[in-house]
Write an enzyme that holds these catalytic residues in place. Structure first.
Site: not given
Ligand code: GUN
Length: 289
Positions: A53, A97, A120
């Site tokens: 990422k 994460q 997210d």
């Protein structure tokens, strides 16, 4: 005749090219988009995802902050890190994460993220907006899958779409996005009866189980010309594998996505897009105050 192999790298490249242009525009307005990632513990797969990422951010000119926290961190300490990032006006996107170690509550932890920085799409605020068809920041894997459908001109209107996953990160947001496109959605999970029969009725199957010892999507389970999107990634026979027997499936499907090289690159591309969207939200808020 074999079906079309969905090339996630190619679709991701086109998204990233557009993101790169958007980054240049927003930088011209004096805002440098910045993504903060939080990795707790030393899960090697998670560490690899986070590294990828960061590299993708670099490629398009997005700044990054890298927070690596000890696996024994308490909920209170973790919450303080989120709070600092929420308050930091130079940070536009926050990504925790997943999965998190057992002492941290995933829902409570991600819910603390400011909805404006929630790249997210996991906060109750953003999940609720998605359910109301008003979402701005949507979970990256589901929106990446929708981008694949668009790129390959796959019309979902009236199609029977079977989703094998009910998580907050994949199945649930995907269900809303598919409904918006007028698909008839069937959500499947570990308690679904006669999964093979349900799959055989599907025009489109989107599968995200991630454990080949429990589930493999085989050619016998799909109908001729079906579309198969494989979201899973796990190790099987010492190789990276999805849920589907890709080599068998592609002989019968009209489209199928491989693993690796299918949905994975799209998740990262959509994270970049969400980060730029979050940066532009911050500029709108700045102008209002
Ligand atoms: N772990 C696996 N996939 C994801 C994802 O899309 N976002 C986050 N935050 N964690 C993940």
């Amino acid at each position: 005749m074999a079906g079309t192999r969905i090339d996630g790298n190619e679709v991701a490249k086109s998204v990233k090219a557009r993101v790169k242009e958007a980054v240049a525009v927003i930088k011209g307005q004096g805002i440098s988009p910045c993504l903060a990632t939080i990795l707790v513990g030393d899960n090697p797969a998670s560490a690899t995802y986070v590294r990828n990422k960061h590299k993708a951010c670099e490629d398009v000119g997005i700044l990054t902050r890298d927070h690596k926290l000890d696996s024994s961190i308490t909920q209170g300490e973790f919450d303080r890190v989120i709070e600092e990032l929420n308050q930091d006006s130079l940070v536009h996107g926050i990504l925790v994460q997943l999965p998190l170690p057992a002492q941290l509550d995933e829902f409570a932890s991600t819910s603390r993220i400011s909805p404006l920085k929630d790249v997210d799409g996991l906060t109750p605020h953003n999940a609720g907006l998605l359910a109301a068809n008003k979402a701005v920041l949507v979970a990256c894997t589901p929106s990446g899958i929708m981008e694949i459908f668009e790129y390959y001109n796959i019309n979902l209107d009236g199609k029977n779409v079977v989703v094998i996953n009910r998580s907050s990160l994949v199945g649930k947001p995907l269900c809303h996005l598919l409904l918006e496109k007028n698909a008839t959605v069937i959500m499947c999970h570990s308690k679904t009866r006669n999964l093979a029969g349900v799959c055989q009725s599907a025009d489109v199957i989107i599968t995200a189980v991630g454990d080949r010892t429990r589930f493999t999507l085989t050619p016998e389970m799909i109908k001729e010309g079906a579309i198969v999107i494989d979201v899973a990634i796990s190790r099987f026979n010492d190789k990276l594998a999805g849920d589907a027997d890709y080599d068998g499936i592609i002989q019968k499907a009209s489209f199928a996505s491989p693993v690796p090289g299918g949905v994975g690159p799209m998740t990262v591309a959509m994270l970049l897009r969400n980060t730029v969207t979050a940066a532009s939200l911050s500029s709108q808020i700045g102008r209002q105050s």
